[in-house]
Design a protein around this motif. Sequence first.
Motif, PDB file in Angstrom:
ATOM      1  N   THR A 180       0.850  -1.188   0.000  1.00 24.55           N
ATOM      2  CA  THR A 180       0.000   0.000   0.000  1.00 24.55           C
ATOM      3  C   THR A 180       0.884   1.236   0.000  1.00 24.55           C
ATOM      4  O   THR A 180       1.818   1.337   0.802  1.00 24.55           O
ATOM      5  CB  THR A 180      -0.917   0.030   1.237  1.00 24.55           C
ATOM      6  OG1 THR A 180      -1.735  -1.142   1.251  1.00 24.55           O
ATOM      7  CG2 THR A 180      -1.811   1.269   1.232  1.00 24.55           C
ATOM      8  N   ILE A 229      -1.584   6.560   2.946  1.00 24.17           N
ATOM      9  CA  ILE A 229      -2.261   6.228   4.209  1.00 24.17           C
ATOM     10  C   ILE A 229      -3.780   6.293   4.086  1.00 24.17           C
ATOM     11  O   ILE A 229      -4.473   6.636   5.037  1.00 24.17           O
ATOM     12  CB  ILE A 229      -1.774   7.139   5.353  1.00 24.17           C
ATOM     13  CG1 ILE A 229      -2.052   8.623   5.043  1.00 24.17           C
ATOM     14  CG2 ILE A 229      -0.293   6.921   5.635  1.00 24.17           C
ATOM     15  CD1 ILE A 229      -1.822   9.545   6.232  1.00 24.17           C
ATOM     16  N   ASN A 230      -4.307   5.988   2.932  1.00 24.18           N
ATOM     17  CA  ASN A 230      -5.760   5.980   2.721  1.00 24.18           C
ATOM     18  C   ASN A 230      -6.393   7.338   2.989  1.00 24.18           C
ATOM     19  O   ASN A 230      -7.507   7.439   3.508  1.00 24.18           O
ATOM     20  CB  ASN A 230      -6.435   4.920   3.608  1.00 24.18           C
ATOM     21  CG  ASN A 230      -6.038   3.510   3.215  1.00 24.18           C
ATOM     22  OD1 ASN A 230      -5.561   3.276   2.107  1.00 24.18           O
ATOM     23  ND2 ASN A 230      -6.240   2.566   4.125  1.00 24.18           N
ATOM     24  N   SER A 231      -5.664   8.398   2.636  1.00 25.63           N
ATOM     25  CA  SER A 231      -6.195   9.752   2.791  1.00 25.63           C
ATOM     26  C   SER A 231      -5.658  10.586   1.649  1.00 25.63           C
ATOM     27  O   SER A 231      -4.471  10.917   1.621  1.00 25.63           O
ATOM     28  CB  SER A 231      -5.776  10.360   4.133  1.00 25.63           C
ATOM     29  OG  SER A 231      -6.187  11.712   4.233  1.00 25.63           O
ATOM     30  N   GLN A 256      -4.958   7.026  12.752  1.00 25.86           N
ATOM     31  CA  GLN A 256      -6.149   6.229  12.483  1.00 25.86           C
ATOM     32  C   GLN A 256      -5.799   5.055  11.577  1.00 25.86           C
ATOM     33  O   GLN A 256      -6.265   3.927  11.793  1.00 25.86           O
ATOM     34  CB  GLN A 256      -7.232   7.093  11.840  1.00 25.86           C
ATOM     35  CG  GLN A 256      -8.510   6.311  11.512  1.00 25.86           C
ATOM     36  CD  GLN A 256      -9.602   7.190  10.939  1.00 25.86           C
ATOM     37  OE1 GLN A 256      -9.592   8.403  11.077  1.00 25.86           O
ATOM     38  NE2 GLN A 256     -10.564   6.565  10.281  1.00 25.86           N
ATOM     39  N   TYR A 257      -4.995   5.322  10.561  1.00 22.74           N
ATOM     40  CA  TYR A 257      -4.545   4.264   9.649  1.00 22.74           C
ATOM     41  C   TYR A 257      -3.800   3.173  10.409  1.00 22.74           C
ATOM     42  O   TYR A 257      -4.054   1.977  10.220  1.00 22.74           O
ATOM     43  CB  TYR A 257      -3.651   4.890   8.585  1.00 22.74           C
ATOM     44  CG  TYR A 257      -3.016   3.921   7.626  1.00 22.74           C
ATOM     45  CD1 TYR A 257      -3.763   3.245   6.662  1.00 22.74           C
ATOM     46  CD2 TYR A 257      -1.642   3.686   7.658  1.00 22.74           C
ATOM     47  CE1 TYR A 257      -3.171   2.360   5.774  1.00 22.74           C
ATOM     48  CE2 TYR A 257      -1.033   2.809   6.774  1.00 22.74           C
ATOM     49  CZ  TYR A 257      -1.812   2.148   5.833  1.00 22.74           C
ATOM     50  OH  TYR A 257      -1.217   1.274   4.961  1.00 22.74           O
ATOM     51  N   GLU A 284      -6.114   1.077  12.638  1.00 19.85           N
ATOM     52  CA  GLU A 284      -6.927   0.157  11.829  1.00 19.85           C
ATOM     53  C   GLU A 284      -6.109  -1.055  11.394  1.00 19.85           C
ATOM     54  O   GLU A 284      -6.609  -2.190  11.390  1.00 19.85           O
ATOM     55  CB  GLU A 284      -7.492   0.899  10.614  1.00 19.85           C
ATOM     56  CG  GLU A 284      -8.592   1.886  10.976  1.00 19.85           C
ATOM     57  CD  GLU A 284      -9.050   2.717   9.797  1.00 19.85           C
ATOM     58  OE1 GLU A 284      -8.446   2.573   8.692  1.00 19.85           O
ATOM     59  OE2 GLU A 284      -9.988   3.519   9.956  1.00 19.85           O
TER      60      GLU A 284
END
Length: 256
Positions: A77, A80-82, A128-129, A132
């Motif tokens: 990945t 950071i999914n943002s 938060q990443y 999770e």
Amino acid sequence: MKFISWNVNGLRAAVKHDFAETFKKLDADFFCIQETKMQEGQLELDLPGYQQYFNYAERKGYSGTAIFTKHAPLDVTYGINSDEFNHEGRAITLEYPDFYLVTSYVPNSGAGLKRLDFRMGWNKAFYQYLTELDAKKPVILCGDLNVAHKEIDLKNPQSNHHNAGFTDEERQDFTNLLKAGFMDTFRHFYPDQTDIYSWWSYRFHSRDRNAGWRIDYFVASNRLADEIEDSKILTDVFGSDHCPVELDTKLPRPMI
């Protein structure tokens, strides 16, 4: 397994010096790099036995991360999914059967704290990443986290209070991350050790005087404590304004 993390302050420049020799000598299972300062196609690295993963910043010659590993991951990945924070190449995650490995070059709050708001937004999204990920399997986080957590972690805490990397806000966020189930592995083994740092300004002969900051870390999920053998700061390695940090573990090599 051995993990290495190093802010090289420009990978192309490091390669012109002793990077190859240092890389070979350290012989890590995972070698994580921050501040590559390069774009795709600008450098070809001959690292036999290692897979190479790069996350480049959109801005040329800026930021960037990389991981070189002997072990093929289940998944990779980038970011950071943002979307707000995924333009500067600041994070890579490799997934393995028993853990996640995350390397990050955390944003600096900048002179006059001009990027402190951006940094605090990053912290919120990044933490938060990480939590999770930690809910799924243990996490090993490494990199230049751009914060000296305690006064023991820099040479001159009083004169640097409220400067980038030693603001109350940045330090409290790091405390909150640790409270969420993570440990600063170096302080786990060496809670009271003083005068050991991982970054020194190029100004004022700071490294010669050991006037530095400890801002490069291995942070791990608490439940990995029994798997970690040592956490080191390799102050005898030169080639950057940072030195590498090392994590030695009993984790089995991934069988994928």
